[in-house]
Design a protein around this motif. Structure first.
Motif, PDB file in Angstrom:
ATOM      1  N   UNK A 236       2.558  12.058  35.513  1.00 30.55           N
ATOM      2  CA  UNK A 236       3.314  12.828  34.513  1.00 30.55           C
ATOM      3  C   UNK A 236       4.299  11.943  33.763  1.00 30.55           C
ATOM      4  N   UNK A 237       4.220  11.957  32.449  1.00 28.94           N
ATOM      5  CA  UNK A 237       5.227  11.308  31.612  1.00 28.94           C
ATOM      6  C   UNK A 237       6.227  12.387  31.223  1.00 28.94           C
ATOM      7  N   UNK A 238       7.398  12.350  31.862  1.00 31.01           N
ATOM      8  CA  UNK A 238       8.414  13.386  31.650  1.00 31.01           C
ATOM      9  C   UNK A 238       9.355  12.992  30.519  1.00 31.01           C
ATOM     10  N   UNK A 239       9.981  13.999  29.915  1.00 29.69           N
ATOM     11  CA  UNK A 239      11.000  13.770  28.885  1.00 29.69           C
ATOM     12  C   UNK A 239      12.172  14.659  29.258  1.00 29.69           C
ATOM     13  N   UNK A 240      13.067  14.121  30.086  1.00 32.19           N
ATOM     14  CA  UNK A 240      14.142  14.930  30.641  1.00 32.19           C
ATOM     15  C   UNK A 240      13.788  15.386  32.047  1.00 32.19           C
ATOM     16  N   UNK A 255      16.563  12.710  27.574  1.00 35.84           N
ATOM     17  CA  UNK A 255      15.831  13.228  26.405  1.00 35.84           C
ATOM     18  C   UNK A 255      16.224  12.511  25.115  1.00 35.84           C
ATOM     19  N   UNK A 256      16.348  11.187  25.208  1.00 35.92           N
ATOM     20  CA  UNK A 256      16.694  10.379  24.035  1.00 35.92           C
ATOM     21  C   UNK A 256      15.401   9.824  23.424  1.00 35.92           C
ATOM     22  N   UNK A 259      14.846   5.898  23.442  1.00 39.66           N
ATOM     23  CA  UNK A 259      14.507   5.426  24.785  1.00 39.66           C
ATOM     24  C   UNK A 259      13.058   5.811  25.120  1.00 39.66           C
ATOM     25  N   UNK A 260      12.660   7.024  24.744  1.00 42.25           N
ATOM     26  CA  UNK A 260      11.288   7.473  25.011  1.00 42.25           C
ATOM     27  C   UNK A 260      10.279   6.607  24.272  1.00 42.25           C
ATOM     28  N   UNK A 261      10.589   6.246  23.020  1.00 44.42           N
ATOM     29  CA  UNK A 261       9.675   5.378  22.256  1.00 44.42           C
ATOM     30  C   UNK A 261       9.499   4.046  22.964  1.00 44.42           C
ATOM     31  N   UNK A 262      10.613   3.489  23.448  1.00 43.09           N
ATOM     32  CA  UNK A 262      10.523   2.155  24.073  1.00 43.09           C
ATOM     33  C   UNK A 262       9.785   2.219  25.409  1.00 43.09           C
TER      34      UNK A 262
END
Ligand code: TXA
Ligand code: MG
Length: 305
Positions: A236-240, A255-256, A259-262
């Motif tokens: 799972x790739x979580x976001x938050x 949930x930034x 940061x998620x892009x990097x």
């Protein structure tokens, strides 16, 4: 470790290098050398209809390769060095070979912001074509190790530039037929419009941007997007925050979006190494940099609309 002078010598000898950039690692070759450029296409397994980006050390060199009108100049001045590629009319003087441009009368140009990329480009002097250093269709490398794993066998000079700060490929904007946003990236539509006014309609059919027609960024495992809670057996790739008890790769605990892009491509790669039944990805908001993240995720999941 390889030095900048080794990289320049490799380019001059018609060989390939890693070009570390702030977006992703590039697989570089001298833009004017069609034999070297052919090696890039074959190392990547890239279809020849998909043209490459020429990287330059400054706007003056870019203007030697292509025609920059007022709007192109304004965009270059606002965002270079940085993650913006401009598609502009080619001067047709052999500095970016036909193979690199897939025979088009335009050329894609960018000035990257990574200090090592700029050092190499300044020392080399001319354009360096550099697609992302992955094998065609795979997630782009954002760490030195990933670049080595993908195309390391083909390079004569491999400079370690550390982890790529942005982690997603550059925004591509064409000035060939109005101003069109061809590929979403860290420079958003809103930022482009703030400099040159409203963009033309979208390029939904991908015809103006040949690379947008192919399946892209895909790991081995099937990818499913917009999943709030995966079934057991998935990565799972979580976001938050998440309640999932299986393997979790956090894109950004806070949930930034930057940061998620990097973390996006390296998380896809690391998740894939676990050989999960599926890689599920949490919903990511479609605003700002989220548009680029969702674009890459849709393509990784096989949606090419
Ligand atoms: O951030 C980046 O742009 C990275 C780093 C290494 O600089 N490079 C990169 O290159 O992403 P590549 O080859 O993976 O993507 C180039 C994109 C493709 O979608 C291609 O179709 C498009 O730019 N492109 C290149 N030349 C074009 C042209 N003349 N007209 C329209 N699209 C073009
Ligand atoms: Mg690519």
């Amino acid at each position: 470790m390889t030095s900048v002078s080794d990289a320049v010598a490799a380019l001059n000898a018609g060989n390939l290098i890693f070009l570390p950039t702030e977006t992703v690692y590039g697989l570089g070759a001298s833009a004017s050398d069609s034999v070297a450029v052919a090696k890039v296409f074959s190392a990547k397994g890239r279809p020849h209809f998909n043209p490459l980006i020429a990287h330059v050390a400054d706007l003056a060199i870019a203007e030697g390769l292509a025609h920059f009108d007022d709007r192109a100049c304004a965009l270059a001045k606002a965002f270079w060095p940085g993650p913006l590629t401009l598609v502009v009319p080619y001067r047709n003087d052999g500095q970016v070979c036909d193979l690199a441009r897939a025979g088009l009368d335009s050329v894609a140009i960018r000035m990257p912001a990574h200090p090592l990329a700029l050092e190499i480009l300044r020392a080399f002097g001319g354009g360096v074509v550099a697609p992302s250093a992955n094998r065609s269709g795979r997630p782009s490398p954002t760490r030195f190790y990933d670049a080595v794993e993908e195309t390391g066998a083909y390079v004569a000079a491999a400079i370690d530039g550390g982890d790529c700060q942005i982690g997603l490929e550059s925004t591509v904007v064409s000035l060939m037929d109005g101003v069109r946003y061809l590929r979403a990236g860290a420079v958003t539509r809103q930022q482009i419009e703030a400099v040159i006014g409203p963009l033309e309609g979208d390029d939904h059919d991908g015809h103006r941007s040949p690379g947008r027609l192919t399946l892209h960024y895909a790991p081995e495992a099937k990818v499913e997007i917009n999943v709030a809670l995966p079934e057991p057996g998935c990565a799972y790739l979580a976001f938050g925050p998440t309640n999932y008890t299986g393997p979790v790769f956090q894109l950004s605990a806070s949930s930034d979006l930057s940061e998620a892009a990097s973390n996006l491509f390296k998380s896809l790669r690391d998740a894939d190494k676990l050989k999960p039944s599926k890689i599920c990805v949490a919903p990511v908001p479609d605003e700002g940099l989220g548009e680029a993240i969702n674009d890459r995720l849709k393509r990784a999941s096989g949606f090419i609309g």
